[in-house]
Design a protein around this motif. Structure first.
Motif, PDB file in Angstrom:
ATOM      1  N   SER A 101      14.136   0.203 -88.590  1.00 14.40           N
ATOM      2  CA  SER A 101      14.467   0.622 -89.946  1.00 14.40           C
ATOM      3  C   SER A 101      15.814   1.330 -89.923  1.00 14.40           C
ATOM      4  N   GLY A 102      16.681   0.946 -90.834  1.00  9.50           N
ATOM      5  CA  GLY A 102      17.995   1.578 -90.923  1.00  9.50           C
ATOM      6  C   GLY A 102      18.373   1.829 -92.366  1.00  9.50           C
ATOM      7  N   PHE A 103      18.755   3.069 -92.667  1.00 16.52           N
ATOM      8  CA  PHE A 103      19.076   3.430 -94.039  1.00 16.52           C
ATOM      9  C   PHE A 103      20.357   4.253 -94.080  1.00 16.52           C
ATOM     10  N   GLY A 104      20.950   4.329 -95.252  1.00 16.24           N
ATOM     11  CA  GLY A 104      22.165   5.101 -95.459  1.00 16.24           C
ATOM     12  C   GLY A 104      23.010   4.455 -96.539  1.00 16.24           C
ATOM     13  N   TYR A 105      24.142   5.084 -96.866  1.00 14.08           N
ATOM     14  CA  TYR A 105      25.059   4.532 -97.858  1.00 14.08           C
ATOM     15  C   TYR A 105      26.483   4.813 -97.427  1.00 14.08           C
ATOM     16  N   PRO A 106      27.388   3.843 -97.531  1.00  8.94           N
ATOM     17  CA  PRO A 106      27.199   2.464 -97.995  1.00  8.94           C
ATOM     18  C   PRO A 106      26.136   1.708 -97.185  1.00  8.94           C
ATOM     19  N   THR A 107      25.509   0.730 -97.839  1.00 11.73           N
ATOM     20  CA  THR A 107      24.403   0.001 -97.223  1.00 11.73           C
ATOM     21  C   THR A 107      24.822  -0.580 -95.878  1.00 11.73           C
ATOM     22  N   PRO A 108      24.065  -0.285 -94.806  1.00 16.66           N
ATOM     23  CA  PRO A 108      24.464  -0.733 -93.474  1.00 16.66           C
ATOM     24  C   PRO A 108      23.930  -2.116 -93.122  1.00 16.66           C
ATOM     25  N   ILE A 110      22.252  -4.392 -89.809  1.00 17.99           N
ATOM     26  CA  ILE A 110      21.435  -4.132 -88.625  1.00 17.99           C
ATOM     27  C   ILE A 110      21.612  -5.280 -87.646  1.00 17.99           C
ATOM     28  N   THR A 111      21.992  -4.959 -86.419  1.00 21.59           N
ATOM     29  CA  THR A 111      22.134  -5.961 -85.367  1.00 21.59           C
ATOM     30  C   THR A 111      21.385  -5.487 -84.123  1.00 21.59           C
ATOM     31  N   TRP A 112      21.194  -6.401 -83.175  1.00 20.18           N
ATOM     32  CA  TRP A 112      20.438  -6.097 -81.964  1.00 20.18           C
ATOM     33  C   TRP A 112      21.271  -6.389 -80.714  1.00 20.18           C
ATOM     34  N   GLU A 113      21.045  -5.584 -79.675  1.00 17.31           N
ATOM     35  CA  GLU A 113      21.643  -5.806 -78.368  1.00 17.31           C
ATOM     36  C   GLU A 113      20.564  -5.672 -77.294  1.00 17.31           C
ATOM     37  N   LYS A 114      20.805  -6.325 -76.162  1.00 19.20           N
ATOM     38  CA  LYS A 114      19.947  -6.150 -74.987  1.00 19.20           C
ATOM     39  C   LYS A 114      20.858  -5.832 -73.805  1.00 19.20           C
ATOM     40  N   ASN A 115      20.609  -4.678 -73.199  1.00 19.20           N
ATOM     41  CA  ASN A 115      21.445  -4.221 -72.085  1.00 19.20           C
ATOM     42  C   ASN A 115      22.924  -4.225 -72.439  1.00 19.20           C
ATOM     43  N   SER A 121      19.736 -15.360 -82.442  1.00 23.69           N
ATOM     44  CA  SER A 121      18.531 -16.186 -82.505  1.00 23.69           C
ATOM     45  C   SER A 121      18.723 -17.477 -81.711  1.00 23.69           C
ATOM     46  N   ASP A 122      17.652 -17.906 -81.036  1.00 21.01           N
ATOM     47  CA  ASP A 122      17.624 -19.195 -80.358  1.00 21.01           C
ATOM     48  C   ASP A 122      16.189 -19.705 -80.379  1.00 21.01           C
ATOM     49  N   GLN A 123      15.829 -20.602 -79.423  1.00 20.95           N
ATOM     50  CA  GLN A 123      14.484 -21.176 -79.444  1.00 20.95           C
ATOM     51  C   GLN A 123      13.397 -20.140 -79.195  1.00 20.95           C
ATOM     52  N   ARG A 124      13.705 -19.102 -78.412  1.00 16.97           N
ATOM     53  CA  ARG A 124      12.699 -18.077 -78.108  1.00 16.97           C
ATOM     54  C   ARG A 124      12.893 -16.798 -78.900  1.00 16.97           C
ATOM     55  N   ILE A 125      14.104 -16.543 -79.341  1.00 13.54           N
ATOM     56  CA  ILE A 125      14.431 -15.283 -80.012  1.00 13.54           C
ATOM     57  C   ILE A 125      14.651 -15.526 -81.500  1.00 13.54           C
ATOM     58  N   LYS A 126      13.983 -14.728 -82.311  1.00 14.39           N
ATOM     59  CA  LYS A 126      14.125 -14.830 -83.763  1.00 14.39           C
ATOM     60  C   LYS A 126      14.524 -13.460 -84.307  1.00 14.39           C
ATOM     61  N   ILE A 127      15.689 -13.397 -84.960  1.00 11.93           N
ATOM     62  CA  ILE A 127      16.184 -12.139 -85.522  1.00 11.93           C
ATOM     63  C   ILE A 127      16.343 -12.303 -87.028  1.00 11.93           C
ATOM     64  N   GLN A 128      15.723 -11.406 -87.778  1.00 17.44           N
ATOM     65  CA  GLN A 128      15.870 -11.357 -89.229  1.00 17.44           C
ATOM     66  C   GLN A 128      16.108  -9.907 -89.615  1.00 17.44           C
ATOM     67  N   GLY A 129      17.387  -9.520 -89.673  1.00 17.28           N
ATOM     68  CA  GLY A 129      17.718  -8.141 -90.009  1.00 17.28           C
ATOM     69  C   GLY A 129      17.157  -7.177 -88.983  1.00 17.28           C
ATOM     70  N   CYS A 147      18.804  -1.247 -81.354  1.00 18.36           N
ATOM     71  CA  CYS A 147      19.001  -1.554 -82.770  1.00 18.36           C
ATOM     72  C   CYS A 147      20.236  -0.786 -83.237  1.00 18.36           C
ATOM     73  N   ILE A 148      21.229  -1.498 -83.766  1.00 17.75           N
ATOM     74  CA  ILE A 148      22.477  -0.881 -84.211  1.00 17.75           C
ATOM     75  C   ILE A 148      22.549  -0.942 -85.734  1.00 17.75           C
ATOM     76  N   VAL A 149      22.651   0.217 -86.353  1.00 20.02           N
ATOM     77  CA  VAL A 149      22.785   0.337 -87.804  1.00 20.02           C
ATOM     78  C   VAL A 149      24.212   0.804 -88.086  1.00 20.02           C
ATOM     79  N   MET A 150      24.961   0.022 -88.868  1.00 21.28           N
ATOM     80  CA  MET A 150      26.386   0.306 -88.996  1.00 21.28           C
ATOM     81  C   MET A 150      26.919  -0.087 -90.371  1.00 21.28           C
ATOM     82  N   ASN A 151      27.833   0.744 -90.898  1.00 21.01           N
ATOM     83  CA  ASN A 151      28.621   0.368 -92.057  1.00 21.01           C
ATOM     84  C   ASN A 151      30.093   0.661 -91.741  1.00 21.01           C
TER      85      ASN A 151
END
Length: 221
Positions: A101-108, A110-115, A121-129, A147-151
């Motif tokens: 969950s990410g909140f704030g203003y201006p509206t941010p 949301i992206t994901w990182e691993k290491n 997204s690919d055949q095994r990974i599904k990302i929706q916000g 989880c990166i929340v950014m504006n």
């Protein structure tokens, strides 16, 4: 936003001038959320996004020419990010579900990182916000998920460490404690990735994971 906002407009003169605030030609004090005090302070209760814009402060004592100043109001709310609590130890073949969950203003965004590397997204990974799903987990999926929340003004993040253990480390006494019907429904709904559901249907979930792993394994001819 729901923030309490104070804007001060100081005016001097003799007689003491009266200060009035307006926006787009309308007296803002007509709005119950707006209050104008004798010292020139404008108070806005429960600020909203539509409150942004230019405000006119006008001072008039009936003797001198009225004096006015324009104030530009821009709103900003600090960002925050939070990954929902999850079982951090997974086994090969399970499914990983992460929700941020990410909140704030201006509206941010949301992206994901691993290491430290971006996830897409690919055949095994599904990302929706703020939702991340990784199916058929492998040992290589062990790592730190961020989880990166950014504006345009700010960037915050939250992390969780996931460890994937070998499939053959499953307990030898793995039996279903729930009914066959219930376990069949859990398997069909793909809920074996949740400990809450996999524990009472351990045998059924293990059998399903074996089937998935066998189906995804390469066939040599």
């Amino acid at each position: 936003m729901n923030a309490f906002l104070r804007i001060h407009c100081q005016a001097y003169g003799n007689p003491r001038p009266r200060v009035a605030w307006s926006r787009d030609g309308y007296d803002v004090s007509r709005d119950p959320r707006f209050s104008v005090y004798p010292n020139g302070t404008l108070i806005i209760q429960r600020t909203l996004e539509q409150d942004m814009g230019s405000y006119l402060c006008m001072a008039n004592n009936g003797v001198s020419n009225p004096t006015q100043r324009i104030v530009m109001l821009q709103l900003r709310e600090s960002l925050w990010a939070s990954i929902e609590q999850v079982e951090e130890r997974k086994r090969e073949g399970e499914t990983l579900y992460l929700t941020c969950s990410g909140f704030g203003y201006p509206t941010p965004s949301i992206t994901w990182e691993k290491n430290g590397l971006p996830l897409t997204s690919d055949q095994r990974i599904k990302i929706q916000g703020g939702s991340l799903r990784v199916i058929n987990l492998a040992l290589g999926d062990t790592g730190t998920y961020t989880c990166i929340v950014m504006n345009d003004e700010e960037k915050v993040e939250d992390t969780v460490s996931i460890q994937v253990t070998p499939f053959d480390l499953l307990p030898s006494t793995c039996v279903d404690s729930a009914s066959k019907v219930k376990c069949s429904l859990i398997v069909a709904a793909r809920l074996c990735g949740h400990t809450r559901y996999s524990r009472p249907c351990c045998e059924s979930c293990q059998r399903e994971k074996t089937r998935i792993m066998q189906r995804s394994s390469p066939i040599l001819g």
